[in-house]
Design a protein around this motif. Sequence first.
Motif, PDB file in Angstrom:
ATOM      1  N   LEU A 264      51.615  31.051  43.339  1.00  0.00           N
ATOM      2  CA  LEU A 264      50.597  30.475  42.481  1.00  0.00           C
ATOM      3  C   LEU A 264      51.092  30.381  41.038  1.00  0.00           C
ATOM      4  CD1 LEU A 264      47.363  32.230  43.829  1.00  0.00           C
ATOM      5  CD2 LEU A 264      48.202  29.917  44.314  1.00  0.00           C
ATOM      6  N   ASP A 265      50.721  29.277  40.402  1.00  0.00           N
ATOM      7  CA  ASP A 265      51.093  29.076  39.009  1.00  0.00           C
ATOM      8  C   ASP A 265      50.357  30.090  38.129  1.00  0.00           C
ATOM      9  OD1 ASP A 265      52.264  28.030  36.806  1.00  0.00           O
ATOM     10  OD2 ASP A 265      51.171  26.128  36.824  1.00  0.00           O
ATOM     11  N   ASP A 266      51.070  30.613  37.149  1.00  0.00           N
ATOM     12  CA  ASP A 266      50.480  31.594  36.235  1.00  0.00           C
ATOM     13  C   ASP A 266      49.697  30.847  35.158  1.00  0.00           C
ATOM     14  OD1 ASP A 266      49.819  33.620  34.530  1.00  0.00           O
ATOM     15  OD2 ASP A 266      51.825  34.510  34.444  1.00  0.00           O
ATOM     16  N   ASN A 267      48.370  30.923  35.225  1.00  0.00           N
ATOM     17  CA  ASN A 267      47.530  30.212  34.264  1.00  0.00           C
ATOM     18  C   ASN A 267      46.859  31.147  33.265  1.00  0.00           C
ATOM     19  OD1 ASN A 267      47.942  27.581  35.326  1.00  0.00           O
ATOM     20  ND2 ASN A 267      46.531  28.049  37.018  1.00  0.00           N
ATOM     21  N   THR A 268      47.437  32.330  33.088  1.00  0.00           N
ATOM     22  CA  THR A 268      46.877  33.256  32.100  1.00  0.00           C
ATOM     23  C   THR A 268      47.110  32.710  30.695  1.00  0.00           C
ATOM     24  OG1 THR A 268      48.935  34.519  31.961  1.00  0.00           O
ATOM     25  CG2 THR A 268      47.325  35.210  33.629  1.00  0.00           C
ATOM     26  N   VAL A 269      46.328  33.212  29.753  1.00  0.00           N
ATOM     27  CA  VAL A 269      46.456  32.768  28.358  1.00  0.00           C
ATOM     28  C   VAL A 269      47.856  33.060  27.837  1.00  0.00           C
ATOM     29  CG1 VAL A 269      45.629  33.104  26.004  1.00  0.00           C
ATOM     30  CG2 VAL A 269      43.992  33.052  27.904  1.00  0.00           C
ATOM     31  N   MET A 272      50.419  30.521  29.370  1.00  0.00           N
ATOM     32  CA  MET A 272      50.263  29.175  28.825  1.00  0.00           C
ATOM     33  C   MET A 272      50.685  29.116  27.358  1.00  0.00           C
ATOM     34  SD  MET A 272      46.679  28.097  30.704  1.00  0.00           S
ATOM     35  CE  MET A 272      46.684  26.432  30.069  1.00  0.00           C
ATOM     36  N   THR A 273      50.440  30.194  26.622  1.00  0.00           N
ATOM     37  CA  THR A 273      50.878  30.241  25.222  1.00  0.00           C
ATOM     38  C   THR A 273      52.398  30.240  25.137  1.00  0.00           C
ATOM     39  OG1 THR A 273      48.894  31.457  24.544  1.00  0.00           O
ATOM     40  CG2 THR A 273      50.806  31.559  23.074  1.00  0.00           C
ATOM     41  N   PHE A 274      53.041  31.036  25.996  1.00  0.00           N
ATOM     42  CA  PHE A 274      54.505  31.057  26.002  1.00  0.00           C
ATOM     43  C   PHE A 274      55.075  29.683  26.340  1.00  0.00           C
ATOM     44  CE2 PHE A 274      58.293  31.137  28.691  1.00  0.00           C
ATOM     45  CZ  PHE A 274      59.228  31.530  27.742  1.00  0.00           C
ATOM     46  N   GLN A 275      54.529  29.031  27.376  1.00  0.00           N
ATOM     47  CA  GLN A 275      55.051  27.727  27.777  1.00  0.00           C
ATOM     48  C   GLN A 275      54.889  26.697  26.664  1.00  0.00           C
ATOM     49  OE1 GLN A 275      52.842  27.405  31.511  1.00  0.00           O
ATOM     50  NE2 GLN A 275      54.778  27.491  32.656  1.00  0.00           N
ATOM     51  N   LYS A 276      53.791  26.779  25.935  1.00  0.00           N
ATOM     52  CA  LYS A 276      53.582  25.867  24.807  1.00  0.00           C
ATOM     53  C   LYS A 276      54.614  26.122  23.713  1.00  0.00           C
ATOM     54  CE  LYS A 276      49.983  24.444  21.504  1.00  0.00           C
ATOM     55  NZ  LYS A 276      50.685  24.760  20.255  1.00  0.00           N
ATOM     56  N   ARG A 277      54.841  27.400  23.389  1.00  0.00           N
ATOM     57  CA  ARG A 277      55.826  27.737  22.357  1.00  0.00           C
ATOM     58  C   ARG A 277      57.246  27.370  22.806  1.00  0.00           C
ATOM     59  NH1 ARG A 277      52.703  27.653  18.187  1.00  0.00           N
ATOM     60  NH2 ARG A 277      51.364  29.475  17.869  1.00  0.00           N
ATOM     61  N   SER A 311      59.007  22.970  35.555  1.00  0.00           N
ATOM     62  CA  SER A 311      58.205  23.610  34.516  1.00  0.00           C
ATOM     63  C   SER A 311      58.985  24.767  33.900  1.00  0.00           C
ATOM     64  CB  SER A 311      56.892  24.119  35.117  1.00  0.00           C
ATOM     65  OG  SER A 311      56.096  24.745  34.154  1.00  0.00           O
ATOM     66  N   ILE A 312      58.489  25.255  32.791  1.00  0.00           N
ATOM     67  CA  ILE A 312      59.076  26.427  32.148  1.00  0.00           C
ATOM     68  C   ILE A 312      58.590  27.675  32.878  1.00  0.00           C
ATOM     69  CG2 ILE A 312      59.104  27.790  30.022  1.00  0.00           C
ATOM     70  CD1 ILE A 312      58.759  25.087  28.516  1.00  0.00           C
ATOM     71  N   ILE A 313      59.513  28.538  33.264  1.00  0.00           N
ATOM     72  CA  ILE A 313      59.136  29.783  33.940  1.00  0.00           C
ATOM     73  C   ILE A 313      58.351  30.650  32.954  1.00  0.00           C
ATOM     74  CG2 ILE A 313      60.005  31.861  35.074  1.00  0.00           C
ATOM     75  CD1 ILE A 313      62.468  30.237  35.906  1.00  0.00           C
ATOM     76  N   PRO A 314      57.096  30.969  33.240  1.00  0.00           N
ATOM     77  CA  PRO A 314      56.233  31.593  32.238  1.00  0.00           C
ATOM     78  C   PRO A 314      56.626  33.016  31.852  1.00  0.00           C
ATOM     79  CG  PRO A 314      55.115  31.482  34.362  1.00  0.00           C
ATOM     80  CD  PRO A 314      56.364  30.683  34.492  1.00  0.00           C
ATOM     81  N   TYR A 315      57.383  33.705  32.691  1.00  0.00           N
ATOM     82  CA  TYR A 315      57.732  35.092  32.380  1.00  0.00           C
ATOM     83  C   TYR A 315      59.169  35.226  31.861  1.00  0.00           C
ATOM     84  CZ  TYR A 315      59.471  34.486  37.157  1.00  0.00           C
ATOM     85  OH  TYR A 315      60.080  34.001  38.289  1.00  0.00           O
ATOM     86  N   SER A 316      59.837  34.109  31.586  1.00  0.00           N
ATOM     87  CA  SER A 316      61.247  34.202  31.176  1.00  0.00           C
ATOM     88  C   SER A 316      61.415  34.686  29.740  1.00  0.00           C
ATOM     89  CB  SER A 316      61.931  32.838  31.340  1.00  0.00           C
ATOM     90  OG  SER A 316      61.273  31.853  30.558  1.00  0.00           O
ATOM     91  N   VAL A 364      59.453  34.126  20.864  1.00  0.00           N
ATOM     92  CA  VAL A 364      60.152  33.258  21.818  1.00  0.00           C
ATOM     93  C   VAL A 364      61.551  32.996  21.264  1.00  0.00           C
ATOM     94  CG1 VAL A 364      60.148  31.076  23.061  1.00  0.00           C
ATOM     95  CG2 VAL A 364      57.989  32.200  22.512  1.00  0.00           C
ATOM     96  N   LYS A 365      62.555  33.304  22.064  1.00  0.00           N
ATOM     97  CA  LYS A 365      63.946  33.298  21.603  1.00  0.00           C
ATOM     98  C   LYS A 365      64.692  32.092  22.169  1.00  0.00           C
ATOM     99  CE  LYS A 365      66.218  36.834  23.100  1.00  0.00           C
ATOM    100  NZ  LYS A 365      67.404  36.480  23.925  1.00  0.00           N
TER     101      LYS A 365
END
Length: 431
Positions: A264-269, A272-277, A311-316, A364-365
Amino acid sequence: MSRISKNVILVLLTLTSSAFLLFQLYYYKHYLSAKNGSGLSKSKESRIGFDGTQWRAVKKFIMLTSSQNVPVFLIDPLILELINKNFEQVKNTSHASSTSECKFFCVPRDFTTFALQYQLWKNEEGWFRLAENMGFQCLKVESKDPRLDWIDSLSGTEIPLHYICKLTSHAIHLVVFHERSGNYLWHGHLRLKGHIDRKFVPFRKLQFGRYPGAFDRPELQQITVDGLDVLIPKDPMHFLEEIPHSRFIECRYKEARAFFQHYLDDNTVEAMTFQKRAKELLQLAAKTLKKLGVRFWLSSGTCLGWYRQCSIIPYSKDVDLGIFIQDYKSDIISAFQDAGLPLKHKFGKVEDSLELSFQGKDDVKLDIFFFYEETDHMWNGGTQAKTGKKFKYLFPKFTLCWTEFVDTKFRVPCETIEYIEANYGKNQQGV
């Protein structure tokens, strides 16, 4: 003796008459015919190495497109290269004087290549009918629109990719460019379907369509070439340099959907904030490196996210790019700092295992790995921040292709799966 003299005279008269007749035929062919009825195209055909067939086909094609307000532009590599070499002369050539000698459109060839931006085409069906009425035999090549591949209800919708219109023995190859996110143009693969006549034109000689391609949106200018008004890229050299590096590969939307059915896609705040950044950071990095003229590609976890899930891996927690060490420039660090990304780490040196790390927003690095080429492989170095321990990661040699990711055109290794397996092994699902 008198009889012999008469025979000699008769022979001489015959030879003289024959010579005069040959001269008349030569004069008619090379001079009179050029003035009466045949005009420019016949005089061109009389020159060794020149062929008016191409010129006439191109002229008729330009008349056709102009009458329908179809904004085509010339992308034929051979002719663009000739124009580029004589660019100042071509720009300063008037319409009248340019008809005196055919330099560009009279080379004996099977085809000439033009392009069209599809979103500017208003009357496709009417143009197609008119082309056939003017004597062209036209072939239309369609395939599914990859921009809709991720939408189940629209997946499989077909769009035109190539037109090939033949007039006698010369063909016009019209490459259809489609607009993609990120303000660039894309053309599709020229894949022949079963009912298409393989002998219609020498398809193997066509220079566009062996694979999909991506190009910067060119600014166009009109010039007069061999008496014909044509649009060409304003910077023909830049367009020519793009051609050999234009190959494009799509994100695997079908596989990405399957991935999210299992994971399942991670749709936590936070995700989603990390993917945006991360998206903002990628686009800023792309803009900065493009200004410097430095090639780069999606690497490590960023490349895996593109390949596996589009997509960008949300936990990377970081963004990874690769750069060949020969493309390194000394002002890379200052350019990123000027863009608001301070240097966080610098490991190794240009001669060995260089790695740069920049700090973006919200921790975010951005990590940039530099790749070194050996005889039969490539490698990049890694350094453990806490201990200083160095690592060497080996990769099979690879080339670079374009793709679309987070609404931007990026490079990725063409041999993507081999590249990812060198990084993460054959099973990357849990990475």
